[in-house]
Design a protein around this motif. Structure first.
Motif, PDB file in Angstrom:
ATOM      1  N   GLU A 183     -11.548 -23.133  -5.549  1.00 14.24           N
ATOM      2  CA  GLU A 183     -10.394 -23.345  -4.670  1.00 14.24           C
ATOM      3  C   GLU A 183      -9.134 -22.663  -5.195  1.00 14.24           C
ATOM      4  O   GLU A 183      -8.194 -22.432  -4.427  1.00 14.24           O
ATOM      5  N   GLY A 184      -9.119 -22.308  -6.459  1.00 14.41           N
ATOM      6  CA  GLY A 184      -7.932 -21.695  -7.042  1.00 14.41           C
ATOM      7  C   GLY A 184      -7.956 -20.184  -7.118  1.00 14.41           C
ATOM      8  O   GLY A 184      -7.027 -19.580  -7.670  1.00 14.41           O
ATOM      9  N   LEU A 185      -8.984 -19.544  -6.575  1.00 18.40           N
ATOM     10  CA  LEU A 185      -9.096 -18.095  -6.662  1.00 18.40           C
ATOM     11  C   LEU A 185      -8.012 -17.392  -5.850  1.00 18.40           C
ATOM     12  O   LEU A 185      -7.681 -17.801  -4.736  1.00 18.40           O
ATOM     13  N   ALA A 186      -7.488 -16.308  -6.405  1.00 23.85           N
ATOM     14  CA  ALA A 186      -6.499 -15.484  -5.702  1.00 23.85           C
ATOM     15  C   ALA A 186      -7.217 -14.509  -4.771  1.00 23.85           C
ATOM     16  O   ALA A 186      -8.431 -14.272  -4.896  1.00 23.85           O
ATOM     17  N   THR A 187      -6.479 -13.912  -3.849  1.00 24.68           N
ATOM     18  CA  THR A 187      -7.082 -12.935  -2.933  1.00 24.68           C
ATOM     19  C   THR A 187      -6.698 -11.499  -3.273  1.00 24.68           C
ATOM     20  O   THR A 187      -7.323 -10.566  -2.757  1.00 24.68           O
ATOM     21  N   SER A 188      -5.699 -11.300  -4.134  1.00 23.75           N
ATOM     22  CA  SER A 188      -5.330  -9.933  -4.513  1.00 23.75           C
ATOM     23  C   SER A 188      -4.535  -9.961  -5.809  1.00 23.75           C
ATOM     24  O   SER A 188      -4.051 -11.012  -6.249  1.00 23.75           O
ATOM     25  N   HIS A 189      -4.399  -8.779  -6.396  1.00 20.72           N
ATOM     26  CA  HIS A 189      -3.648  -8.636  -7.644  1.00 20.72           C
ATOM     27  C   HIS A 189      -3.228  -7.176  -7.757  1.00 20.72           C
ATOM     28  O   HIS A 189      -3.938  -6.279  -7.276  1.00 20.72           O
ATOM     29  N   ALA A 190      -2.110  -6.924  -8.387  1.00 23.54           N
ATOM     30  CA  ALA A 190      -1.627  -5.550  -8.574  1.00 23.54           C
ATOM     31  C   ALA A 190      -1.292  -5.309 -10.039  1.00 23.54           C
ATOM     32  O   ALA A 190      -0.796  -6.199 -10.731  1.00 23.54           O
ATOM     33  N   GLU A 191      -1.607  -4.101 -10.491  1.00 23.73           N
ATOM     34  CA  GLU A 191      -1.241  -3.630 -11.825  1.00 23.73           C
ATOM     35  C   GLU A 191      -0.831  -2.166 -11.685  1.00 23.73           C
ATOM     36  O   GLU A 191      -1.658  -1.316 -11.334  1.00 23.73           O
ATOM     37  N   GLY A 192       0.431  -1.879 -11.934  1.00 26.37           N
ATOM     38  CA  GLY A 192       0.889  -0.497 -11.822  1.00 26.37           C
ATOM     39  C   GLY A 192       0.631   0.086 -10.450  1.00 26.37           C
ATOM     40  O   GLY A 192       1.024  -0.503  -9.426  1.00 26.37           O
ATOM     41  N   ASP A 193      -0.059   1.224 -10.412  1.00 23.70           N
ATOM     42  CA  ASP A 193      -0.331   1.910  -9.145  1.00 23.70           C
ATOM     43  C   ASP A 193      -1.644   1.461  -8.504  1.00 23.70           C
ATOM     44  O   ASP A 193      -2.150   2.129  -7.593  1.00 23.70           O
ATOM     45  N   TYR A 194      -2.197   0.334  -8.952  1.00 28.62           N
ATOM     46  CA  TYR A 194      -3.485  -0.153  -8.448  1.00 28.62           C
ATOM     47  C   TYR A 194      -3.335  -1.522  -7.793  1.00 28.62           C
ATOM     48  O   TYR A 194      -2.581  -2.381  -8.259  1.00 28.62           O
ATOM     49  N   PHE A 195      -4.102  -1.714  -6.733  1.00 27.04           N
ATOM     50  CA  PHE A 195      -4.145  -2.981  -5.993  1.00 27.04           C
ATOM     51  C   PHE A 195      -5.599  -3.431  -5.952  1.00 27.04           C
ATOM     52  O   PHE A 195      -6.482  -2.657  -5.573  1.00 27.04           O
ATOM     53  N   PHE A 196      -5.855  -4.669  -6.334  1.00 29.66           N
ATOM     54  CA  PHE A 196      -7.211  -5.175  -6.478  1.00 29.66           C
ATOM     55  C   PHE A 196      -7.485  -6.240  -5.416  1.00 29.66           C
ATOM     56  O   PHE A 196      -6.708  -7.185  -5.247  1.00 29.66           O
ATOM     57  N   ALA A 197      -8.596  -6.091  -4.705  1.00 27.40           N
ATOM     58  CA  ALA A 197      -9.029  -7.073  -3.716  1.00 27.40           C
ATOM     59  C   ALA A 197     -10.540  -6.973  -3.591  1.00 27.40           C
ATOM     60  O   ALA A 197     -11.120  -5.903  -3.823  1.00 27.40           O
ATOM     61  N   LEU A 201     -13.039   1.435   4.552  1.00 28.01           N
ATOM     62  CA  LEU A 201     -13.862   2.418   3.846  1.00 28.01           C
ATOM     63  C   LEU A 201     -13.730   3.812   4.440  1.00 28.01           C
ATOM     64  O   LEU A 201     -13.821   4.808   3.726  1.00 28.01           O
ATOM     65  N   GLN A 202     -13.514   3.886   5.743  1.00 25.55           N
ATOM     66  CA  GLN A 202     -13.442   5.185   6.408  1.00 25.55           C
ATOM     67  C   GLN A 202     -12.043   5.790   6.416  1.00 25.55           C
ATOM     68  O   GLN A 202     -11.867   6.947   6.776  1.00 25.55           O
ATOM     69  N   SER A 203     -11.047   5.006   6.015  1.00 30.05           N
ATOM     70  CA  SER A 203      -9.662   5.484   6.083  1.00 30.05           C
ATOM     71  C   SER A 203      -9.366   6.497   4.976  1.00 30.05           C
ATOM     72  O   SER A 203      -9.792   6.338   3.832  1.00 30.05           O
ATOM     73  N   LYS A 204      -8.610   7.517   5.333  1.00 32.23           N
ATOM     74  CA  LYS A 204      -8.136   8.498   4.354  1.00 32.23           C
ATOM     75  C   LYS A 204      -6.636   8.359   4.119  1.00 32.23           C
ATOM     76  O   LYS A 204      -6.013   9.212   3.487  1.00 32.23           O
ATOM     77  N   ALA A 205      -6.062   7.258   4.595  1.00 29.97           N
ATOM     78  CA  ALA A 205      -4.625   7.046   4.464  1.00 29.97           C
ATOM     79  C   ALA A 205      -4.239   6.760   3.019  1.00 29.97           C
ATOM     80  O   ALA A 205      -5.050   6.296   2.213  1.00 29.97           O
ATOM     81  N   ASP A 206      -2.999   7.047   2.702  1.00 31.37           N
ATOM     82  CA  ASP A 206      -2.428   6.657   1.424  1.00 31.37           C
ATOM     83  C   ASP A 206      -1.969   5.210   1.580  1.00 31.37           C
ATOM     84  O   ASP A 206      -1.086   4.907   2.384  1.00 31.37           O
ATOM     85  N   PHE A 207      -2.560   4.294   0.830  1.00 30.56           N
ATOM     86  CA  PHE A 207      -2.255   2.880   0.967  1.00 30.56           C
ATOM     87  C   PHE A 207      -1.025   2.453   0.158  1.00 30.56           C
ATOM     88  O   PHE A 207      -0.661   1.284   0.169  1.00 30.56           O
ATOM     89  N   GLY A 208      -0.424   3.373  -0.557  1.00 32.27           N
ATOM     90  CA  GLY A 208       0.701   3.037  -1.411  1.00 32.27           C
ATOM     91  C   GLY A 208       0.274   2.780  -2.849  1.00 32.27           C
ATOM     92  O   GLY A 208       0.992   3.097  -3.796  1.00 32.27           O
ATOM     93  N   LYS A 209      -0.879   2.208  -3.017  1.00 34.28           N
ATOM     94  CA  LYS A 209      -1.532   2.044  -4.314  1.00 34.28           C
ATOM     95  C   LYS A 209      -3.014   2.369  -4.128  1.00 34.28           C
ATOM     96  O   LYS A 209      -3.533   2.325  -3.000  1.00 34.28           O
ATOM     97  N   VAL A 210      -3.690   2.703  -5.206  1.00 32.51           N
ATOM     98  CA  VAL A 210      -5.140   2.897  -5.149  1.00 32.51           C
ATOM     99  C   VAL A 210      -5.802   1.520  -5.119  1.00 32.51           C
ATOM    100  O   VAL A 210      -5.522   0.680  -5.983  1.00 32.51           O
ATOM    101  N   VAL A 211      -6.628   1.273  -4.126  1.00 31.45           N
ATOM    102  CA  VAL A 211      -7.259  -0.039  -3.961  1.00 31.45           C
ATOM    103  C   VAL A 211      -8.580  -0.060  -4.722  1.00 31.45           C
ATOM    104  O   VAL A 211      -9.455   0.787  -4.505  1.00 31.45           O
ATOM    105  N   VAL A 212      -8.738  -1.031  -5.599  1.00 29.15           N
ATOM    106  CA  VAL A 212      -9.974  -1.236  -6.346  1.00 29.15           C
ATOM    107  C   VAL A 212     -10.689  -2.421  -5.720  1.00 29.15           C
ATOM    108  O   VAL A 212     -10.110  -3.504  -5.596  1.00 29.15           O
ATOM    109  N   HIS A 213     -11.948  -2.217  -5.333  1.00 23.63           N
ATOM    110  CA  HIS A 213     -12.646  -3.236  -4.545  1.00 23.63           C
ATOM    111  C   HIS A 213     -14.128  -3.291  -4.896  1.00 23.63           C
ATOM    112  O   HIS A 213     -14.678  -2.395  -5.546  1.00 23.63           O
ATOM    113  N   GLY A 214     -14.774  -4.342  -4.434  1.00 25.89           N
ATOM    114  CA  GLY A 214     -16.221  -4.488  -4.492  1.00 25.89           C
ATOM    115  C   GLY A 214     -16.753  -4.584  -3.070  1.00 25.89           C
ATOM    116  O   GLY A 214     -16.432  -3.773  -2.217  1.00 25.89           O
TER     117      GLY A 214
END
Length: 256
Positions: free
Chosen positions: A162-176, A202-215
């Protein structure tokens, strides 16, 4: 034997300086575990050895979610995750869609069918619950499973989920866990998209502002694009659990 891999097949980076994390920080992002406790322990041992060679002031472990389901040791993985992080590390734990399915079942027994057919039966088995032991009839079966699971689930495991976060950011990276909705600012992302989205992202070539790291979307090896890095390498499907290592502008991978 466990090995570290540095993948050289990469797409061009975003325009401008390469993405990086702050100086003095080393990040280890770990993909979808799915009850593969042995692989998780092996990968964390490699991370500890790798970190020992670093003079980074901060060492951050980021887990991208899907700790449970499909593999045989969901309960063992959660028990491991609620223990203190390795000495010298910060730990960030994100929610995956499989944790969301489990939590939905805890609230509403009727959600159990969707969870069970998506690997929840293996998670239940790890808590000593065999779905075949229940009485006939979908409604009775789901209520029985719900009673048995809520009784078997340790309070500390439920609090972790119940305490898990949905995202996190470090520098130029965004994690979800799954990715983001293209066209929506990172700070305005819907939590449902962060744990469930697939092809629009997955199909987007847009610049998201940060590089998204995902599973979330498995592949045979890490996937690097100019705007995202996917590290679900199918540990529960015969692949290997992967960690992305970020140190300033350097990127590399460790695998169980």
């Amino acid at each position: 034997m466990s090995i570290a891999r540095l993948w050289s097949k990469r797409e061009a980076r975003r325009s401008g300086p390469p993405a990086s994390v702050p100086a003095g920080t080393r990040v280890y992002a770990i993909g979808d575990v799915h009850g593969q406790l042995d692989q998780l322990l092996d990968l964390e041992a490699q991370i500890a050895a790798d970190a020992a060679s670093s003079d980074a002031e901060r060492r951050v472990l980021i887990y991208l979610g899907d700790y449970v389901d499909r593999g045989s040791e969901s309960a063992g993985v959660i028990e491991h995750m609620i223990a203190a992080p390795p000495q010298g590390f910060e730990r960030v734990t994100l929610k995956g869609n499989h944790e969301a399915l489990l939590l939905e079942f805890l609230i509403d027994p009727d959600a159990g069918t969707n969870w069970v057919i998506n690997g929840g039966d293996a998670a239940l088995a790890s808590y000593g619950i065999d779905v075949e032991d229940d009485v006939p009839g979908d409604e009775d079966r789901l209520l029985s499973l719900h009673r048995r699971f809520t009784a078997a689930l340790p309070p500390a495991h439920r609090a972790f989920l119940e305490g898990l976060a949905t995202s996190h950011a470090e520098g130029d990276y965004f994690f979800a866990h799954a990715g983001i909705r293209p066209g929506v600012p990172l700070e305005a992302q819907d939590p449902v998209d962060l744990i469930w989205i697939r092809y629009p992202f997955l199909q987007s070539k847009a610049d998201f502002g940060k590089v998204v790291v995902h599973g979330h979307t498995p592949d045979s090896e890490p996937v690097e694009r100019s705007n995202r890095i996917g590290i679900d390498t199918g540990a529960v499907y015969g692949g290997r659990l992967t960690a992305l290592v970020l140190d300033r502008a350097e990127r590399r991978f460790l695998q169980a």
